[in-house]
Design a protein around this motif. Sequence first.
Motif, PDB file in Angstrom:
ATOM      1  N   LEU A 242       0.788  -1.308   0.075  1.00 20.36           N
ATOM      2  CA  LEU A 242      -0.034   0.112  -0.004  1.00 20.36           C
ATOM      3  C   LEU A 242       0.856   1.294   0.012  1.00 20.36           C
ATOM      4  O   LEU A 242       0.549   2.178  -0.868  1.00 20.36           O
ATOM      5  CB  LEU A 242      -1.015   0.038   1.219  1.00 20.36           C
ATOM      6  N   GLU A 363      -8.692   1.385  -0.146  1.00 21.81           N
ATOM      7  CA  GLU A 363      -7.423   0.898   0.235  1.00 21.81           C
ATOM      8  C   GLU A 363      -7.331  -0.233   1.161  1.00 21.81           C
ATOM      9  O   GLU A 363      -6.565  -1.206   0.986  1.00 21.81           O
ATOM     10  CB  GLU A 363      -6.596   2.102   0.717  1.00 21.81           C
ATOM     11  N   TYR A 366      -7.988  -3.146  -1.205  1.00 28.21           N
ATOM     12  CA  TYR A 366      -6.705  -3.546  -1.796  1.00 28.21           C
ATOM     13  C   TYR A 366      -5.921  -4.275  -0.564  1.00 28.21           C
ATOM     14  O   TYR A 366      -5.322  -5.444  -1.356  1.00 28.21           O
ATOM     15  CB  TYR A 366      -5.949  -2.248  -1.943  1.00 28.21           C
ATOM     16  N   LEU A 367      -5.772  -3.840   0.397  1.00 29.74           N
ATOM     17  CA  LEU A 367      -5.057  -4.701   1.546  1.00 29.74           C
ATOM     18  C   LEU A 367      -5.480  -6.303   1.524  1.00 29.74           C
ATOM     19  O   LEU A 367      -4.779  -7.112   1.757  1.00 29.74           O
ATOM     20  CB  LEU A 367      -5.137  -4.268   2.940  1.00 29.74           C
TER      21      LEU A 367
END
Length: 391
Positions: A242, A363, A366-367
Amino acid sequence: MDNPEFDFNDICPFDDSVFQEKMRELVKEPGFDHALSYCMPAEAIPAFKEELLKITNKYDFQRQIMFPFLEMLAKTTTSGISLGGIRNYNSGLNYTFITNHRDIVLDASFLNLAFLRRNMPSTEVAIGNNLLIFDWITTLVRLNKSFIVKRDTGMREALIAAKKLSAYIHHTILDKGESVWIAQRQGRAKDSSDHTQESLVKMLALGGHGSFMESIKEINVMPVAISYEYDPNDYLKAREFLLKRRDPHFKKSQKDDLFSMETGLLQYKGKVHFQLTPRINARIDEIGTFRDNNMSAKYVGRIIDNAIHRSYEIFPLNYVAYDMLHDSKRFEAKYTAEDKAKFQNYISDQIAKVDLENITEEENEYLRHMMLVMYANPLINKLRALLGGME
C-alpha cells in the motif's frame, strides 16, 4: 579446489580457533543483552552468558545453544516442523540447498533444526550484509556458521564480490566438506510468488571449473520448498504494498527490517514444512549446454522454480484464499466452512494491525486483495508446475 585468488576471512564463519575470543566480544555487547531480554528473564542472562563462554566451537554452540533455542521457537510459534523428501538426500554428498524465501531469519534456521533433529549435518548459511545492522549481529551469525553476502556495492566491486562469494561456496562444498544454504532471491517475494533470480544462478557458476553448466553441477544444487501455513509478516507486506502504491519511491527503513525480523521470529506460523527435491544435475544433463550463459542461467532458474513449486505443502487456507480471490468454489471440497470462517477472521485481524492513517475503504479492499494473493500464489504456482511441466 583451494582458491589462492581470494582471502575469505572477511566473509566466512569464524574459525573455531577464534571462537572463544569472538564469543567474549559478543557477550559484552549491550545490544546482545537487549536481544536476550526478549528470550529470557533479565535475572537469567548472566548465567546464560557464562554458559556461552564455556563453549569452544561452532558445533557445540549449535547443539547446546541454537538447537534448544530453535526447539523452543518451534514449540511456541509453530504447530510443528516437518521434513520430506529425505530419499533425495545422500549423506555422501555436500549440497547447495536453494529455497524460496519466506522469513528473513527462520528459513535457514528451521531447515537446520529439521536436519539436526535427524542427526544430519547443519549447513553454512548465506546472509546479506544489509541485515547485519549492528556489529554484534555480524559476530553472532559468524559464530553460528553463517557467511556474508556483500550487497549495495558499486558495479565493479559487485562483480568482485560475486566471484569471491561463488568461489567460497565452491570451496565450502568441495574442500571443506560442508553444505550451504542460500535463498533463491535477494529479499522475500512479497506476494509469495517465488522465482529464482538469474543473477543468483550466474553468481553460483562464477567460481567453478569448466563450462557454466559444469560449474553449477559441481556444487550439487538441491531445491527445497518451504511452506509456512501462516506468514506473521503478511500484514507488514500488505502495508508495504500500500505504501508503494501511494508512493512508488517508498523504501523500508532499517527499523522496518528489524521489526519484520522480530515479528517473523516471535509470532505464530502454524505448520511449517520443508520438502527436499532431487539435485538438479540430471535435469541439467537433459537440457544440455547453451552457448549463451544468460540462457543457461534462465533454464537453471526454471528447473529450480519448477522443483520448488511442485513441492509446496498446500494447506486448507491456501485453497480458501484461491476461491475467495477468484470468487469460485473450485476447491471447496478441500476445506470446511469452519476453515473458511477462520481464515476470513484471520485476514480481518491482520489487516487491522496495519498502522497507517487515513486508509480509505478502497485501500482497505486493496490490502485484503493482496493478503489473498499472498496465500493463493503457492497453490497457483503449484498447479502451473504440475499441469505445465517446465514453466
